[in-house]
Design an enzyme around this catalytic site. Sequence first.
Site, PDB file in Angstrom:
ATOM      1  N   THR A  78      -5.484  75.857  78.164  1.00  0.00           N
ATOM      2  CA  THR A  78      -4.831  76.859  77.309  1.00  0.00           C
ATOM      3  C   THR A  78      -5.758  77.981  76.860  1.00  0.00           C
ATOM      4  OG1 THR A  78      -3.429  77.124  75.348  1.00  0.00           O
ATOM      5  CG2 THR A  78      -5.321  75.677  75.110  1.00  0.00           C
TER       6      THR A  78
ATOM      7  N   THR B 154      -0.164  77.890  76.914  1.00  0.00           N
ATOM      8  CA  THR B 154      -0.818  76.749  77.520  1.00  0.00           C
ATOM      9  C   THR B 154      -0.131  76.470  78.844  1.00  0.00           C
ATOM     10  OG1 THR B 154      -1.187  75.950  75.316  1.00  0.00           O
ATOM     11  CG2 THR B 154      -1.336  74.306  77.039  1.00  0.00           C
TER      12      THR B 154
ATOM     13  N   ARG C 148     -12.640  71.376  75.761  1.00  0.00           N
ATOM     14  CA  ARG C 148     -12.085  72.174  74.678  1.00  0.00           C
ATOM     15  C   ARG C 148     -13.128  73.200  74.226  1.00  0.00           C
ATOM     16  NH1 ARG C 148      -7.295  73.602  72.291  1.00  0.00           N
ATOM     17  NH2 ARG C 148      -7.204  73.124  70.074  1.00  0.00           N
TER      18      ARG C 148
HETATM   19  O1  DON Z   1      -4.424  72.922  71.761  1.00  0.00           O
HETATM   20  C1  DON Z   1      -3.341  73.096  71.229  1.00  0.00           C
HETATM   21  O2  DON Z   1      -2.723  72.219  70.678  1.00  0.00           O
HETATM   22  C2  DON Z   1      -2.709  74.474  71.289  1.00  0.00           C
HETATM   23  N1  DON Z   1      -3.742  75.466  71.367  1.00  0.00           N
HETATM   24  C3  DON Z   1      -1.761  74.543  72.439  1.00  0.00           C
HETATM   25  C4  DON Z   1      -1.075  75.863  72.484  1.00  0.00           C
HETATM   26  C5  DON Z   1       0.116  75.877  73.338  1.00  0.00           C
HETATM   27  O3  DON Z   1       0.523  74.893  73.901  1.00  0.00           O
HETATM   28  C6  DON Z   1       0.818  77.167  73.434  1.00  0.00           C
HETATM   29  N2  DON Z   1       1.759  77.140  74.502  1.00  0.00           N
HETATM   30  N3  DON Z   1       2.886  77.279  74.544  1.00  0.00           N
END
Ligand code: DON
Length: 578
Positions: A407, A389, A119
């Site tokens: 993501t 993502t 992350r």
């Molecule tokens: O880490 C997370 O929870 C978000 N940044 C995920 C973002 C996401 O899934 C966007 N996609 N559709």
Amino acid sequence: MAAVVVAGSAWLLAASPYPRPTSGDPAIPTRVPAVFPSSWRFPAGAHATFAQHAIVASNNRLAAEVGAEVMKQGGNAVDAAVATGFALAVTFPEAGNLGGGGYMVIRMADGRTDALDYREVAPLAATRDMYIGADGKVNGESTIGPKASGVPGAVAGMIEAHRKYGVLPISKVLAPAIRLASEGFIVDPTLSASLAAEKYRIGGFAGKALFFPNDAPPAAGSRLVQPQLAVTLKLIADSGSRVFYRGSIADSIAAEMQRSGGLITKEDLARYRPIWRRPIRSVYRGYTLISMPPSSSGGITITEMLNILEAYGPTRPFGSAERIHALASASQRAFIDRNSKLGDPAFVKVPLATLTSKEYARGIAKTISRDHADATTRLASGLREGNETTHYSVVDGSGNAVATTTTLNDLYGSGVFVRGAGFFLNDEMDDFTSRPGIPNMFGLIQGAANAIAPGKRMLSAMSPTIVLDPKGNLLLVTGARGGPRIISATSQIILDVIDHRMSLADAMSAPRIHHQSLPDSIGVERGGVEPSVMARLTQMGHHVYELAGIASAASIMRVKGGYEGVDDPRSHGGAVGF
Ligand code: DON
């Protein structure tokens, strides 16, 4: 009786409300045909991609082909996952990335399990209130532009996963991505449309020249060549992640930040480390879930939700108001904990053991009434009200399995494109609590545990998950994109497979629901719930609203003689195997 959607006759015949396996191999129980509302856009009974030996399912078919190609060359599932990840950075720039981060859950065929946290972290210059303007309001800089980016973890993570588990040389793993960047690939209608829709985000930064030559995105059918990205990938293949975090690519990122007013420095990059963590292991009705611990909230929240449902006891069939009420109420309660108690474990004490314990879930299950909704504000007095993502799943010929979600947060992240290096930077800083009580881009209202601090990982909902059957054999590899809805989609695919005995294709097509505690409402997919069920939910006191879609997953399931792979029908990727 209100019309209910029955997932198959076994629901009615079995003594237990959960259908019993009827095939010769109890580890692979017979699937029960699903029945969806007539208004639902995906038919039940769709086919999955079958592969005897090895398979990759991804939101992007070209990247799935790369993963399969690498396994054909002798690579294992981790090689394939890393190769797919680098390929996604080329062929799926809306979400695949070098400038973002992610999580990987691994289960080797010998039973070893592992979880890699790559992350992003907040830059050293980040401060708790950095997105609050002089007027006291959140200023929007966490979602677009140079201040929105966390320090990217993707390259460090993928290289580290390969170092620990890969069997092919990294040059072979990266070769397909380098080829796709240098020789180009044929743009499909999905990419062309996605670029067009995000012009406002990309067009203000240096990616404009590449993605909008003559002011328009490359047309479907044309070839997209990314020479700068090819050089970057070649540098990584030759020198590993060092060149990205301390070498010439770090120079390009720091220079881009300096030019545009961003925070990430060379020191931030040099300090970045991916972290191996112990996966969360939980058991739901005899099936073992192996999932991602914090800094993602995915594993804890899914575990808590499923434990609550298990304690709540059998519900009516799939699609019924009673079932949706139970699901939504369990989700509402698990999200209350998620939004208030979880954060980077290096900064806050996460009550992991409590939140994942059966006893805790039993206590919570008792608070769910059989016939009426409870207001989130009553359940959580501390909480005040105030997508992009990609997931891919891999199984190799030995049965090693990898679930990866990665993501940039928004589509094309912050929009900022690193000149000289050829990739987008994320806008992951928006996953932090910019201000308690104020929703982020996903409407999540989060607390102090997820406040911004230098070097801290922002809480995620990404939920790469591997499920074992009651005998301990690999059953399912899954996960999704979609912000907090990732948690809903992933847990419901698991429930559809375990409780409703759906085939993988049906579990992926089945209508989903979402409840993230605040807003205090159930989101349902348009056409996915019978009108009479909607009426009953409203009568119970739920506020129900319609969504165009809930997340997008990519999953693999073990079946007789091999594996099935399915990319979400809400997406445009595919599964590729042999
Ligand atoms: O880490 C997370 O929870 C978000 N940044 C995920 C973002 C996401 O899934 C966007 N996609 N559709």
